[in-house]
Design an enzyme around this catalytic site. Structure first.
Site, PDB file in Angstrom:
ATOM      1  N   CYS A  64      -0.618 -13.881  -0.707  1.00 10.21           N
ATOM      2  CA  CYS A  64      -1.814 -14.459  -0.112  1.00 10.21           C
ATOM      3  C   CYS A  64      -2.516 -13.519  -1.550  1.00 10.21           C
ATOM      4  O   CYS A  64      -3.675 -13.944  -1.846  1.00 10.21           O
ATOM      5  CB  CYS A  64      -2.545 -13.396   0.502  1.00 10.21           C
ATOM      6  SG  CYS A  64      -1.919 -12.273   1.673  1.00 10.21           S
ATOM      7  N   HIS A  97      -3.705  -8.985   4.409  1.00  7.72           N
ATOM      8  CA  HIS A  97      -4.018 -10.036   4.074  1.00  7.72           C
ATOM      9  C   HIS A  97      -5.089  -9.896   3.362  1.00  7.72           C
ATOM     10  O   HIS A  97      -6.214  -9.793   2.897  1.00  7.72           O
ATOM     11  CB  HIS A  97      -4.610 -10.964   5.061  1.00  7.72           C
ATOM     12  CG  HIS A  97      -4.552 -12.027   4.905  1.00  7.72           C
ATOM     13  ND1 HIS A  97      -3.311 -13.005   3.756  1.00  7.72           N
ATOM     14  CD2 HIS A  97      -5.816 -13.399   4.727  1.00  7.72           C
ATOM     15  CE1 HIS A  97      -3.867 -14.133   3.952  1.00  7.72           C
ATOM     16  NE2 HIS A  97      -4.766 -14.319   4.244  1.00  7.72           N
TER      17      HIS A  97
END
Length: 1076
Positions: free
Chosen positions: A116, A361
């Site tokens: 990510c 994330h």
């Protein structure tokens, strides 16, 4: 008035038919062996009428076809009538679901595990239209020589023109040789990636692509050092350094403006840090600061949310809120502030979600430069945010009225050209004030901010690079795909369209087939019933109606016919419909009206008759057995086990003999083969008549024909086994003598057996006995009934007394329990495990008689008081009148004096302090080295700690006490037992508490008793925490809650001695060019 019982109002009650005609038919078949057509009609339920409109299907009727298919909008869990979406799942995923919702919607990137960080940076670069146009302008031959650059161009082309809602990033990640399972820092990735692109694009012959990275992202600063004496700058101050982003501190700072002021603030050089001025020729005080020389068109601010903690040598994330504006004037921050405003607008926000440094994330919020819409890029998912970077309904913004400078005249390009950068000293504007609402945003997770230089009042701030891109036709609004990339994307879109069409064709075909199949079944069911009994018919499995082929093997018996036991699993349909089904779907076998199985019917008839006969005989003997059990049958001849007979009577609805009918006398037979005496355990018996015994014997032999001893006959005049009777008599005599001895000891030690403390008097003679032995002796004497066999006689008292004397010094190895003096009465603390307990001399003498122990071996004890300074009771009282008040006053003074003088025990022999100390040291070392044990932790809510928890926490631990592992809820909080060892650290214990109660470790105040447990690196052994201890913890609620998974992930990463980073990837490799 009683309430009506509605518990079973919705249950379908089975109609009870005591006169079942089927049983009579089976009995007749069993007796005669003949079978008629009417018998077959009755046994196979052919006589039942064809029904219509039933709510559910009747399994008992082969002529009922109602409820086999669901209502028009209904479904079944399995088979043909499932949901259509479940039936077409075998076709695989629908590729059309991966289609972009519209051409204006950006595409996402697949997350290959932990990529990510790369996806977010790539989206930020792609959404910059000028950077995208520069990548598209790279020559094909350059792309072939640089694999990373080639994959980046292909990736951008798919993001630009592919019909897919998300693009596979695997080729790009694989080319960079990134580990897709390891989370990396997005800032570090951007820095290394831009450096790699800068090196690769340097091979390009086109002027636009060659310097696209430098022209867009590179600025310059200088470190200015100025002498405080002469005011001259150092020679190094004129040198500039390039930057691609400004790294700003945010610890203790609340906004972007404060961070920029901190970045550009003056640093005083004095003391040991004095600067050597060449003009002054000596070390002098000076100032040092950073000056912005030139700013790039795309200005990146890296927010330093990760800080290093020297105390723990770890990194922590700063999660405080940080505010930043939509519009920022960087002219005020420049070295030589221009007269005009140098305006930048927010274009992207890189966000790191999570509290751990090495996990979490990354997502990106990016503004579309053409439409002005904000989008959230979360790997494959792209969401529209509107004209607000955090969504239209977000509360992460505020508005502030502020004045901006407007522009009266156009700004010429030559005023801002400086090697592709905005010169902070050459901009000049004048004019009136323009009022605008400045939006301020706030975020606790913003990690990087991207700002684009914008136009002021209609005059665009351009760089030399921008002009050259426009001249080439590659401006921001027309970044079309080059031919070599356009053809590739067109092929991908064509293959994608083909896959969608093929899937849709398969889906339509499957749906059409299922719909046709359903309509056929409905049509067949409407014609399936057979009305006249004489009409030919066939049998079909009910499951066929839920499947797609005929399989009648499930309703066949071993003879290949139709048994009557399968009537509930099949239906009777006309032979015409059967032929249609068979010709269309195949399967089989064909079972017609003549395929009833005579062998199975006769076998079933025999079984049914036997069951009926057994039930009747059992019912007839039931009353007789109950009378025998109650002792109301004088004419009885045989013994059976009483326990066995009770269980036999409890059995209900028995259709045939079972294993429970075996062994009616097995518990009455002794090892010698004779009748066991009734006094023996489990030998209780009941006398039954001969007729009942023969029934028991017959059924037992039918169940276990080989077990003849289990149903051995014992007539009522049988004599019990002499050997067993003699053994039982000896045991009974021994038990009687033991009971008499126990009774005698309980009478002799009437007070001591109660276990209560008694008053001790100084000067009296006492003896000492181990507390644990005394507790075991009490349990042995007080055991009654079934507990007698489990209570063992305590060890020999003489042996125990000898073990209390050390062989080296002939002194005592145990200490007596403490004395307590309250209100003038001296008592000893009570314990059942530790220390020595005081007993009176009379009890000791009785112990000596009962255990054959010489009195001289006793451990003597005497109560003595410490010296008192008070002399209130000294002196003579002769010839002095004493009143009642004087007596009362004298007693009170005596009690006060006794409480002031501390009692202690003098033992003979003396206590061996050296041996006891050595023993306690060994015991402490043993306790400190425990490898496994349970401790109890209470979560306390409220200001006051319950007294029961404090007392339990202060009390001595009991490691052998059994405890539950479950978390228990109480009125004051929760409690749980945790499995720990001596080497378990306080940090690990707090992590267990965090997992059990959800209290983050920073908020835990852990206590043992009234003492707080501190120091995360200390072990439980260091804090003298042992198995059985009770701890309590309180939640301070100072720090905000977070997920324990982040802490565990961070701990796992920090355990690695060397941080790998991007080692082994092309980002830090010297090999950028692939030979062609």
């Amino acid at each position: 008035m009683s309430r009506p019982n509605t518990r079973s109002k919705n249950k379908r009650h089975r109609t009870e038919n005591t006169d079942d005609p089927s049983s009579e038919i089976l009995r007749k078949i069993h007796l005669t062996g003949e079978l008629s057509e009417s018998d077959i009609s009755q046994l196979y339920s052919l006589w039942k009428p064809t029904c219509h409109g039933c709510r559910v299907n009747s399994k008992d009727s082969p002529n009922c076809f109602c409820g086999l298919i669901p209502p028009p909008n209904g479904t079944r869990k399995t088979g043909l009538w499932q949901k259509m979406s479940d039936l077409i799942v075998s076709l695989g995923p629908d590729p059309s679901k991966d289609l972009r919702s519209s051409n204006d919607t950006p595409a996402g990137l697949t997350n290959l595990g932990a990529t990510c960080y790369a996806n977010s940076i790539l989206q930020c670069l792609y959404m910059n239209t000028l950077f995208r146009a520069g990548i598209f302008s790279v020559e094909p031959e350059i792309l072939k020589r640089h694999p990373v650059l080639d994959q980046l161009a292909r990736l951008f082309a798919q993001l630009h023109s592919s019909k897919m809602a998300f693009i596979d990033s695997a080729p790009f990640i694989k080319t960079l040789e990134l580990d897709n399972g390891v989370q990396q820092d997005s800032h570090e990735f951007l820095t290394l990636f831009l450096s790699l692109l800068e090196h690769s694009l340097n091979q390009s012959k086109g002027s636009t692509a060659k310097t696209i990275v430098q022209d867009l992202f590179r600025g310059s600063v200088s470190n200015l050092t100025r002498c405080s004496v002469c005011g001259k700058d150092s020679e190094a101050s004129s040198k500039t350094e390039d930057f691609y982003e400004l790294e700003l501190n945010i610890k203790g700072l609340n906004s972007l403006d404060e961070s920029l002021d901190d970045y550009l603030s003056l640093e005083q050089l004095h003391g040991e840090n004095q600067y050597f001025c060449e003009s002054c020729g000596m070390r002098v005080d000076a100032t040092r600061c950073i000056k912005l020389r030139s700013l790039p068109p795309v200005l990146n601010f890296q927010l330093k949310r990760y800080v290093f903690l020297p105390k723990t040598t770890t990194k922590k994330k700063i999660t405080s809120a940080f505010s930043f504006p939509r519009i920022i004037d960087m002219g005020k921050k420049a070295q030589n502030p221009p007269e005009s405003d140098l305006i930048y607008e927010l274009s992207a926000i890189l966000i790191h979600k999570g509290t751990a440094v090495n996990s979490g994330h990354y997502v990106a919020h990016i503004k579309d430069e053409n439409s002005g819409q904000w989008w959230e890029f979360d790997d494959e998912h792209v969401s529209k945010l509107g004209f607000h970077p955090f969504g239209e309904n977000s509360s992460k913004s505020s508005k502030k009225l502020e004045t901006l400078q407007s522009v009266d005249c156009p700004v010429k390009d030559e005023h801002v050209v400086n090697g592709g950068h905005v010169d902070t000293g050459g901009l000049s504007v004048s004019g009136s004030n323009l009022f605008a609402h400045e939006e301020i945003f706030s975020s606790t997770d913003a990690y990087m901010l991207m700002y684009n230089c914008i136009s002021i009042n209609g005059c665009e701030v351009k760089s030399h690079r921008t002009c050259r891109v426009d001249d080439m036709g590659l401006n921001a609004k027309s970044s079309a795909l080059p031919l070599h990339l356009s053809e590739e994307i067109q092929e991908l879109n064509t293959s994608y369209d083909t896959a969608c069409k093929e899937y849709q064709a398969k889906k339509d075909s499957q749906v059409a087939y299922i719909s046709e199949r359903r309509e056929e079944v409905k049509s067949f069911l409407s014609e399936a019933p057979v009305k006249p009994l004489e009409e030919p018919y066939c049998w079909i499995s009910t499951d066929w109606l839920r499947q797609c082929s005929i399989d009648n093997s499930v309703i066949q018996c071993s003879h290949g016919k139709v048994p009557i036991t399968k009537v509930t699993q099949m239906k009777r349909l006309s032979k015409t419909i059967w032929q249609k089904l068979l010709s269309k779907y195949g399967g089989g076998p064909t079972l017609t009206n003549g395929d009833y199985c005579i062998d199975c019917i006769k076998e079933r008839a025999g079984t049914s008759v036997s069951a009926d006969d057994y039930r009747e005989r059992r019912a007839s003997f039931r009353e007789l057995a109950e009378a025998c059990l109650a002792g109301n049958q004088p004419n009885s001849s045989y013994f059976v086990s009483k326990t066995w007979l009770v269980h036999w009577l409890r059995r209900k609805n028995a259709d045939c003999p079972s294993d429970a009918d075996a062994g009616p006398t097995s518990s009455l037979r002794c090892p010698h083969g004779d009748l066991l005496p009734e006094q023996a355990a489990g030998a209780k018996r009941v006398v039954v008549p001969e007729s009942l015994w023969l029934f028991f014997y017959e059924t037992a032999c039918s169940v276990k024909p080989d077990d003849l001893l289990g149903c051995f006959a014992f007539p009522s005049d049988s004599v019990p086994c002499e050997i067993c009777s003699r053994d039982l008599s000896e045991v009974a005599c021994l038990e009687g003598s033991i009971r008499a001895a126990k009774l005698r000891q309980r009478q002799n030690h009437e007070k001591l057996i109660q276990g209560k403390s008694f008053a001790l008097n100084p000067g009296c003679k006492y003896f000492l006995i181990p507390s644990w032995w005394l507790a075991k002796w009490r349990a042995y004497l007080n055991a009654t009934g079934k507990n007698t066999s489990y209570s063992l006689e305590p060890e020999s008292l003489e042996v125990i007394i000898d073990s209390l004397i050390c062989k080296q010094h002939s002194r005592l190895l145990e200490k007596p329990l403490e004395l307590v003096c309250k209100r003038g009465v001296i008592n000893q603390r009570v314990s059942t495990t530790d220390g020595l307990t005081i007993i009176p001399e009379s009890d000791w003498k009785l112990f000596c008689e009962e255990w054959n122990l010489p009195e001289a071996k006793g451990i003597r004890a005497e109560i003595t008081l410490t010296n008192s300074s008070s002399s209130g009771l000294l002196g003579s009282c002769k010839e002095m009148p004493i009143s009642d008040e004087d007596v009362k006053h004298s007693i009170d003074e005596s009690n006060d004096e006794l409480e002031a003088r501390e009692p202690f025990i003098i033992t003979v022999p003396e206590i061996c302090e050296s041996c006891i100390g050595e023993k306690e040291s060994c015991e402490l070392m043993r306790k400190l080295n425990y490898s496994e044990g349970d401790i109890c932790v209470h979560l306390v809510r409220g200001k006051e700690v319950p007294r029961s928890i404090l007392e339990a926490s202060c009390a001595a631990s009991e490691p052998d006490r059994r405890t539950s592992k479950r978390s228990r809820k109480t009125s004051f909080g929760n409690s749980i037992n945790l499995n720990v060892s001596a080497t378990t650290s306080i940090y690990q214990l707090k992590m267990m508490i965090w997992e059990a109660f959800g209290v983050v470790k920073e908020n835990q105040k852990l206590h043992k008793g009234s003492v707080e447990i501190e120091g995360d690196t200390a072990t439980l052994a260091d804090k003298n925490i042992f198995p059985g201890d009770v701890l309590w913890v309180r939640d301070t609620e100072i720090h905000e809650n977070r997920d324990i998974a982040d802490e565990l992930s961070e701990q796992k990463t920090e355990a690695q001695l060397v941080e790998e980073g991007f080692r082994g990837t092309l980002l830090i490799s010297d090999v950028y060019i692939q030979d062609t």
